[in-house]
Design an enzyme around this catalytic site. Structure first.
Site, PDB file in Angstrom:
ATOM      1  N   LYS A  52       0.854  -1.207   0.000  1.00  0.00           N
ATOM      2  CA  LYS A  52       0.000   0.000   0.000  1.00  0.00           C
ATOM      3  C   LYS A  52       0.880   1.243   0.000  1.00  0.00           C
ATOM      4  CE  LYS A  52      -3.917   2.004   2.627  1.00  0.00           C
ATOM      5  NZ  LYS A  52      -4.809   1.810   3.791  1.00  0.00           N
ATOM      6  N   SER A  95      -9.704   1.753   2.796  1.00  0.00           N
ATOM      7  CA  SER A  95      -8.848   2.497   1.891  1.00  0.00           C
ATOM      8  C   SER A  95      -7.796   1.649   1.186  1.00  0.00           C
ATOM      9  CB  SER A  95      -8.135   3.629   2.646  1.00  0.00           C
ATOM     10  OG  SER A  95      -7.321   3.082   3.676  1.00  0.00           O
ATOM     11  N   SER A 155      -9.861  -0.533   7.072  1.00  0.00           N
ATOM     12  CA  SER A 155      -9.302  -0.415   5.720  1.00  0.00           C
ATOM     13  C   SER A 155      -8.587  -1.634   5.165  1.00  0.00           C
ATOM     14  CB  SER A 155      -8.353   0.780   5.640  1.00  0.00           C
ATOM     15  OG  SER A 155      -9.111   1.940   5.453  1.00  0.00           O
TER      16      SER A 155
HETATM   17  N1  GLN Z   1     -13.181   4.070   6.265  1.00  0.00           N
HETATM   18  C1  GLN Z   1     -12.581   4.486   7.498  1.00  0.00           C
HETATM   19  C2  GLN Z   1     -12.284   5.956   7.446  1.00  0.00           C
HETATM   20  O1  GLN Z   1     -12.471   6.528   6.439  1.00  0.00           O
HETATM   21  C3  GLN Z   1     -11.378   3.677   7.802  1.00  0.00           C
HETATM   22  C4  GLN Z   1     -10.146   4.088   7.096  1.00  0.00           C
HETATM   23  C5  GLN Z   1      -8.959   3.250   7.455  1.00  0.00           C
HETATM   24  O2  GLN Z   1      -9.080   2.219   8.113  1.00  0.00           O
HETATM   25  N2  GLN Z   1      -7.802   3.726   7.066  1.00  0.00           N
HETATM   26  O3  GLN Z   1     -11.866   6.548   8.394  1.00  0.00           O
END
Ligand code: GLN
Length: 474
Positions: A76, A151, A175
């Site tokens: 990532k 994400s 994410s």
């Molecule tokens: N969807 C969640 C957010 O937008 C989690 C994001 C993540 O785990 N990096 O905060």
């Protein structure tokens, strides 16, 4: 080797010379060339894959290989690999070169894995669809009109489409698990503190964990085993756990908080899939027990206060002076404003919300209240995991209340987007480990969309997740 099955099997194939590292890597590079134009899982495919593959092969030939030597891995784009670009999918860091290795990259380099490239993500990991990247929208390999989740959507899509056998992601509120669920792979969020965050571009420092996205539970275990452990560069880490013997189905109880799961907003096919899977586990010999986690209904709201607060402070360093592309202006203020306007809309929204909840007049109303919820959620889990008479070894949830949604469907409505995290956020809030395992499909418009089954375990008990996960997979 026809198709990659597990890391351990591939390791054996490499040792037995059924395949070379170069052939293995070529297979993935060819597939990326073939398919990634459509999916956009990668932001960059590294141009030194062949050289690294030769190095790994040499290590095998000299009899020094470990189980991960020569295994191709996608990373990532918020995890630092020295001297390579790392942008967190932000225009602000477009050409930023990592000055050092993250601890996870260093560990993987020692094993001589082959890094394939950087995968797409929501900008600074803020999102649940990978639509918030400054550079590309990643598509779900199971249905190109849908999001891969986020994400870590690029990593999940890469594994699901067979463009990489293993990928790393980061999980602050879901994410790793949510995209794993949307794309049909295994995603692990380890216990907070088990994997070093050194060299991970921070989002919410009290919530972030790096975790693997893999095709199966066994690979998740292999990668976790390497990455976990104490790191002097991250003071929140602890010594690697030594796991005892697997208790087996007959001695394992799984708690199900039905009061949180049977709710409006949970897709009825997802709910049915979840119920079927709980029944299957029961038939396998697991004891299923209904549990109550009374404060968990507040964790999504609490998360979106706490995470914004941490984001607003973590994003302060991207000002063009300490970090980030500097946009010239007539004075310091203008320079600062022009540089910071390179952030996408979602990042700006969160910086503003974070500053608001931390401001003197509202600190008690929002931040402190959210923190209290966090404390209560932790004790909810403590109770069900330690109760003298009714203790459970794990808790089950659907990973996401809905299957992969359409590209564009939720992009303009932040609250709708945030709702996707309702079942994943509790594990980050409590710091406990959680895994999402492929659990079949639901059908939409004649297409099969993957659905994930989520398990959470007590602190430092990843072994419980792997054990149930393995029998679930069967
Ligand atoms: N969807 C969640 C957010 O937008 C989690 C994001 C993540 O785990 N990096 O905060």
């Amino acid at each position: 080797m026809k198709e990659f099955q597990t890391i351990k099997k591939t390791h054996k194939d490499l040792l037995d010379r059924r395949i070379s590292v170069l052939e293995l890597c070529d297979l993935y590079i060819e597939r990326i060339k073939d398919k990634d134009g459509e999916i956009s899982a990668f932001l960059e495919v590294f141009d030194d894959v062949k050289d690294r593959a030769s190095e790994a092969q040499k290590c095998i030939d000299e009899g020094k290989a470990t189980v991960l030597t020569g295994i191709p891995i996608a990373v990532k784009d918020n995890i630092l690999i020295k001297d390579r670009k790392v942008s967190a999918a932000s225009a602000l860091l477009k050409d930023f070169i990592a000055p050092y290795d993250s601890t996870v990259a260093e560990k993987l380099k020692k094993e001589k894995v082959v890094f394939l490239g950087r995968t797409n993500m929501d900008e600074f990991a803020m999102g649940a669809s990978t639509e918030k990247s400054a550079f590309a929208v990643t598509r779900n390999p199971n249905d190109h009109t849908r999001v891969p989740g986020g994400s870590s959507g690029g990593s999940a899509a890469a594994v699901s489409a067979g463009l990489a056998p293993v990928a790393l992601g980061s999980d602050t509120g879901g994410s790793v698990r949510q995209p794993a669920s949307f794309c049909g792979c295994v995603g692990l969020k380890p216990t907070y503190g088990s994997v070093s965050r050194f060299g991970l571009i921070a989002m919410g420092s009290s919530l972030d964990q790096i975790g693997p996205l893999t095709k199966n539970v066994s690979d998740s275990e292999v990668v976790f085993d390497l990455l976990s452990g104490k790191d002097p560069l991250d003071s929140t880490t602890y010594e690697k756990s030594v796991f005892g013997e697997d208790k087996g189905a007959g001695h394992t109880t799984i708690g199900v908080p039905w009061h949180l799961i049977e709710q409006d907003g949970v897709d009825k096919d997802v709910l049915e899939n979840f119920k079927n899977n709980v029944s299957k586990l029961e038939k396998e010999g697991y004891k299923i027990r209904e549990i109550e986690l009374p404060h968990l209904k507040y964790t999504l709201s609490a998360y979106y206060v706490l995470v914004q607060a941490e984001i607003s402070s973590n994003m302060a360093r991207f000002d063009g002076i300490r970090y980030g592309t500097k946009v010239e202006g007539k004075d310091l203020l203008e320079e600062y404003m022009k540089t910071r306007s390179l952030f996408g809309k979602e990042v700006k929204r969160r910086i503003m919300a974070g500053n608001y909840v931390l401001s003197a007049g509202y600190y008690d109303t929002y931040y402190n209240k959210a923190y209290t919820v966090r404390r209560f959620a932790i004790s909810d889990f403590e109770k069900v995991f330690t109760d003298a008479k009714k203790k459970v070894d794990a808790v089950a949830f659907p990973t996401s209340p809905v299957p992969a949604f359409k590209i564009g469907e939720r992009n303009e409505d932040p609250v709708q987007m945030y709702m996707a995290d309702v079942f994943t956020v509790p594990a980050n809030i409590a710091g406990i480990p959680a895994i999402s395992i492929p659990a079949g499909n639901v059908e939409r418009e004649g297409r099969k969309l993957p659905v994930g089954f989520q398990l959470m375990a007590p602190w430092k008990r990843e072994d419980t997740l792997f054990s149930i996960g393995r029998s679930f997979e069967k």
